[in-house]
Design a protein around this motif. Structure first.
Motif, mmCIF file in Angstrom:
data_model
loop_
_atom_site.group_PDB
_atom_site.id
_atom_site.type_symbol
_atom_site.label_atom_id
_atom_site.label_comp_id
_atom_site.label_asym_id
_atom_site.label_seq_id
_atom_site.Cartn_x
_atom_site.Cartn_y
_atom_site.Cartn_z
ATOM 1 N N GLU A 150 0.813 -1.220 0.000
ATOM 2 C CA GLU A 150 0.000 0.000 0.000
ATOM 3 C C GLU A 150 0.849 1.274 0.000
ATOM 4 N N VAL A 151 2.020 1.230 0.625
ATOM 5 C CA VAL A 151 2.891 2.404 0.683
ATOM 6 C C VAL A 151 3.387 2.790 -0.709
ATOM 7 N N THR A 152 3.566 1.797 -1.577
ATOM 8 C CA THR A 152 4.109 2.076 -2.911
ATOM 9 C C THR A 152 3.077 1.981 -4.024
ATOM 10 N N SER A 153 1.911 1.436 -3.736
ATOM 11 C CA SER A 153 0.890 1.253 -4.763
ATOM 12 C C SER A 153 -0.444 1.797 -4.275
ATOM 13 N N MET A 199 6.844 8.640 -7.694
ATOM 14 C CA MET A 199 6.289 8.137 -8.961
ATOM 15 C C MET A 199 5.829 9.291 -9.850
ATOM 16 N N ASP A 200 5.316 10.358 -9.232
ATOM 17 C CA ASP A 200 4.851 11.521 -9.994
ATOM 18 C C ASP A 200 5.968 12.129 -10.834
ATOM 19 N N VAL A 201 7.191 12.117 -10.313
ATOM 20 C CA VAL A 201 8.296 12.762 -11.037
ATOM 21 C C VAL A 201 9.052 11.790 -11.934
ATOM 22 N N ALA A 202 8.632 10.534 -11.984
ATOM 23 C CA ALA A 202 9.267 9.542 -12.856
ATOM 24 C C ALA A 202 8.764 9.746 -14.282
ATOM 25 N N SER A 210 -4.928 13.404 -9.304
ATOM 26 C CA SER A 210 -3.502 13.644 -9.120
ATOM 27 C C SER A 210 -2.704 12.539 -9.778
ATOM 28 N N LEU A 211 -2.110 11.657 -9.006
ATOM 29 C CA LEU A 211 -1.298 10.552 -9.520
ATOM 30 C C LEU A 211 -2.026 9.803 -10.627
ATOM 31 N N ALA A 212 -3.230 9.362 -10.370
ATOM 32 C CA ALA A 212 -3.966 8.540 -11.336
ATOM 33 C C ALA A 212 -4.542 9.359 -12.484
ATOM 34 N N GLY A 213 -4.805 10.620 -12.254
ATOM 35 C CA GLY A 213 -5.324 11.463 -13.316
ATOM 36 C C GLY A 213 -4.313 11.674 -14.427
ATOM 37 N N GLY A 214 -3.043 11.369 -14.141
ATOM 38 C CA GLY A 214 -1.980 11.531 -15.143
ATOM 39 C C GLY A 214 -2.128 10.611 -16.334
ATOM 40 N N LEU A 215 -2.799 9.508 -16.160
ATOM 41 C CA LEU A 215 -2.979 8.607 -17.289
ATOM 42 C C LEU A 215 -4.377 8.772 -17.852
ATOM 43 N N SER A 248 -2.141 11.102 -5.340
ATOM 44 C CA SER A 248 -0.889 11.150 -4.569
ATOM 45 C C SER A 248 -1.144 11.535 -3.120
ATOM 46 N N SER A 249 -0.623 10.705 -2.202
ATOM 47 C CA SER A 249 -0.767 11.037 -0.785
ATOM 48 C C SER A 249 0.414 10.564 0.051
ATOM 49 N N THR A 250 1.330 9.805 -0.538
ATOM 50 C CA THR A 250 2.499 9.329 0.205
ATOM 51 C C THR A 250 3.777 9.810 -0.489
ATOM 52 N N VAL A 251 4.888 9.710 0.206
ATOM 53 C CA VAL A 251 6.173 10.098 -0.377
ATOM 54 C C VAL A 251 6.447 9.274 -1.637
ATOM 55 N N MET A 252 6.153 7.976 -1.583
ATOM 56 C CA MET A 252 6.373 7.125 -2.761
ATOM 57 C C MET A 252 5.500 7.561 -3.940
#
Length: 110
Positions: A17-20, A47-50, A105-110, A39-43
């Protein structure tokens, strides 16, 4: 107006869960909606900047020029691969006509 929807899957990824980010699948009529938490965790922020524009085997034959952000694509590819048989079975059994991928955020990128 009443819109009925059914949550048919919610995957928290337990120990990962921390990474996914969590993944949910909802069905509304003939539409299946797959969503990911933002996006809500450091991981998540890592991933956002990858950012590397990548293609996917899921769409390369029909959309050769389409690219997605590498980090987002990796997470979404993972969930679609892990749950592919479940998703396809439900698409067929329920007569799904539309598939929507969404997130914030994170998921909206795709």
């Amino acid at each position: 107006l009443q819109i009925e929807c059914e949550i048919i899957m919610f995957d928290t990824h337990k120990k990962l869960e921390v990474t996914s980010p969590p993944f949910v699948v909802v069905v509304m009529g003939k539409t299946m909606i797959c969503g990911w938490r933002g996006s809500s965790t450091v991981m998540d922020w890592i991933m956002d900047v990858a950012f590397a524009p990548v293609a996917s085997s899921r769409w390369i034959t029909s959309a050769k020029s389409v690219r997605a952000q590498g980090g987002f694509c990796a997470l979404i590819e993972s969930d679609l691969s892990l749950h592919e048989h479940f998703l396809i079975k439900n698409i067929k059994d329920r007569g799904i006509e539309e598939l929507v991928l969404t997130g914030h955020s994170l998921a909206g990128g795709l």
